[in-house]
Design an enzyme around this catalytic site. Structure first.
Site, PDB file in Angstrom:
ATOM      1  N   ASP A   1      20.836  77.777  39.139  1.00 50.09           N
ATOM      2  CA  ASP A   1      21.600  78.253  40.287  1.00 50.09           C
ATOM      3  C   ASP A   1      20.848  79.403  40.949  1.00 50.09           C
ATOM      4  O   ASP A   1      19.807  79.854  40.454  1.00 50.09           O
ATOM      5  CB  ASP A   1      23.023  78.643  39.875  1.00 50.09           C
ATOM      6  CG  ASP A   1      23.081  79.730  38.808  1.00 50.09           C
ATOM      7  OD1 ASP A   1      22.216  80.631  38.794  1.00 50.09           O
ATOM      8  OD2 ASP A   1      24.022  79.698  37.997  1.00 50.09           O
TER       9      ASP A   1
ATOM     10  N   HIS B   1      24.144  81.519  26.878  1.00 51.13           N
ATOM     11  CA  HIS B   1      23.424  81.761  28.132  1.00 51.13           C
ATOM     12  C   HIS B   1      22.222  82.675  27.898  1.00 51.13           C
ATOM     13  O   HIS B   1      21.158  82.473  28.497  1.00 51.13           O
ATOM     14  CB  HIS B   1      24.375  82.359  29.180  1.00 51.13           C
ATOM     15  CG  HIS B   1      23.771  82.481  30.538  1.00 51.13           C
ATOM     16  ND1 HIS B   1      23.291  81.392  31.229  1.00 51.13           N
ATOM     17  CD2 HIS B   1      23.568  83.551  31.333  1.00 51.13           C
ATOM     18  CE1 HIS B   1      22.806  81.807  32.398  1.00 51.13           C
ATOM     19  NE2 HIS B   1      22.966  83.110  32.481  1.00 51.13           N
TER      20      HIS B   1
ATOM     21  N   TYR C   1      26.773  79.514  35.679  1.00 51.86           N
ATOM     22  CA  TYR C   1      26.187  78.716  34.604  1.00 51.86           C
ATOM     23  C   TYR C   1      25.724  77.327  35.037  1.00 51.86           C
ATOM     24  O   TYR C   1      25.605  76.425  34.210  1.00 51.86           O
ATOM     25  CB  TYR C   1      27.157  78.611  33.415  1.00 51.86           C
ATOM     26  CG  TYR C   1      27.553  79.948  32.878  1.00 51.86           C
ATOM     27  CD1 TYR C   1      26.681  80.689  32.099  1.00 51.86           C
ATOM     28  CD2 TYR C   1      28.804  80.500  33.175  1.00 51.86           C
ATOM     29  CE1 TYR C   1      27.034  81.942  31.612  1.00 51.86           C
ATOM     30  CE2 TYR C   1      29.162  81.752  32.694  1.00 51.86           C
ATOM     31  CZ  TYR C   1      28.276  82.463  31.915  1.00 51.86           C
ATOM     32  OH  TYR C   1      28.623  83.704  31.431  1.00 51.86           O
TER      33      TYR C   1
ATOM     34  N   ASN D   1      23.055  75.634  35.353  1.00 47.19           N
ATOM     35  CA  ASN D   1      21.650  75.645  34.959  1.00 47.19           C
ATOM     36  C   ASN D   1      21.440  74.588  33.886  1.00 47.19           C
ATOM     37  O   ASN D   1      22.314  74.364  33.047  1.00 47.19           O
ATOM     38  CB  ASN D   1      21.261  77.006  34.360  1.00 47.19           C
ATOM     39  CG  ASN D   1      21.653  78.165  35.241  1.00 47.19           C
ATOM     40  OD1 ASN D   1      21.152  78.305  36.344  1.00 47.19           O
ATOM     41  ND2 ASN D   1      22.562  79.009  34.757  1.00 47.19           N
TER      42      ASN D   1
ATOM     43  N   HIS E   1       4.868  65.172  27.342  1.00 44.76           N
ATOM     44  CA  HIS E   1       5.999  65.048  26.426  1.00 44.76           C
ATOM     45  C   HIS E   1       6.376  66.419  25.862  1.00 44.76           C
ATOM     46  O   HIS E   1       5.549  67.142  25.339  1.00 44.76           O
ATOM     47  CB  HIS E   1       5.623  64.103  25.293  1.00 44.76           C
ATOM     48  CG  HIS E   1       6.740  63.782  24.377  1.00 44.76           C
ATOM     49  ND1 HIS E   1       6.543  63.555  23.044  1.00 44.76           N
ATOM     50  CD2 HIS E   1       8.064  63.651  24.588  1.00 44.76           C
ATOM     51  CE1 HIS E   1       7.703  63.292  22.466  1.00 44.76           C
ATOM     52  NE2 HIS E   1       8.647  63.348  23.382  1.00 44.76           N
TER      53      HIS E   1
END
Length: 130
Positions: free
Chosen positions: A28, A97, A119, A121, A20
């Site tokens: 990418d 980012h 982006y 990801n 957990h």
């Protein structure tokens, strides 16, 4: 032989070992790997495997509590943003980012796809099934 869609040994072992709150990054082809974080490199060529198909396959075995995206995604890659939204992942969170890359340093692993769009990801944070 496994009956579920995920056949990659390293990725299957990773998911089976998650607890957990553990984080898995699916990125990418351009997302930098992080020192000390294992890299599962699935990339074969541009676009293979794709980001969304990789996320979809991981979701077939991983319980996700919440996910994290770069706040730049919708503006710079609306197609991927829409496809991620269509997955109906729980509790979306956004970071810049740069903050995303910093958080990636705490991941159990980074999964590199062949995706070559900006982006694309996501950080998937493991939940529990009970």
């Amino acid at each position: 032989m496994k009956k579920s869609p995920l056949l990659n040994i390293a990725l299957s072992q990773l998911i089976a070992s998650l607890g957990h709150g553990d984080m898995v990054v699916i990125g990418d082809a351009g997302l930098p790997s992080q020192p000390g974080v294992p890299l599962i490199d699935l990339a074969l060529t541009r676009g293979v495997p794709g980001f969304i198909e990789t996320v979809h396959t991981v979701l077939s075995e991983m319980q996700v509590e919440y996910h994290v995206l770069a706040e730049e995604l919708p503006q710079h890659n609306p197609a991927i943003a829409a496809q991620v939204a269509a997955l109906h992942l729980p509790d979306a969170r956004q970071l810049s980012h740069e903050e995303f890359k910093q958080l990636s340093k705490r991941a159990r692993a980074i999964v590199r796809t062949g995706e070559c769009t900006p982006y694309a990801n996501v950080i998937l944070v493991a939940g529990v099934v009970f």
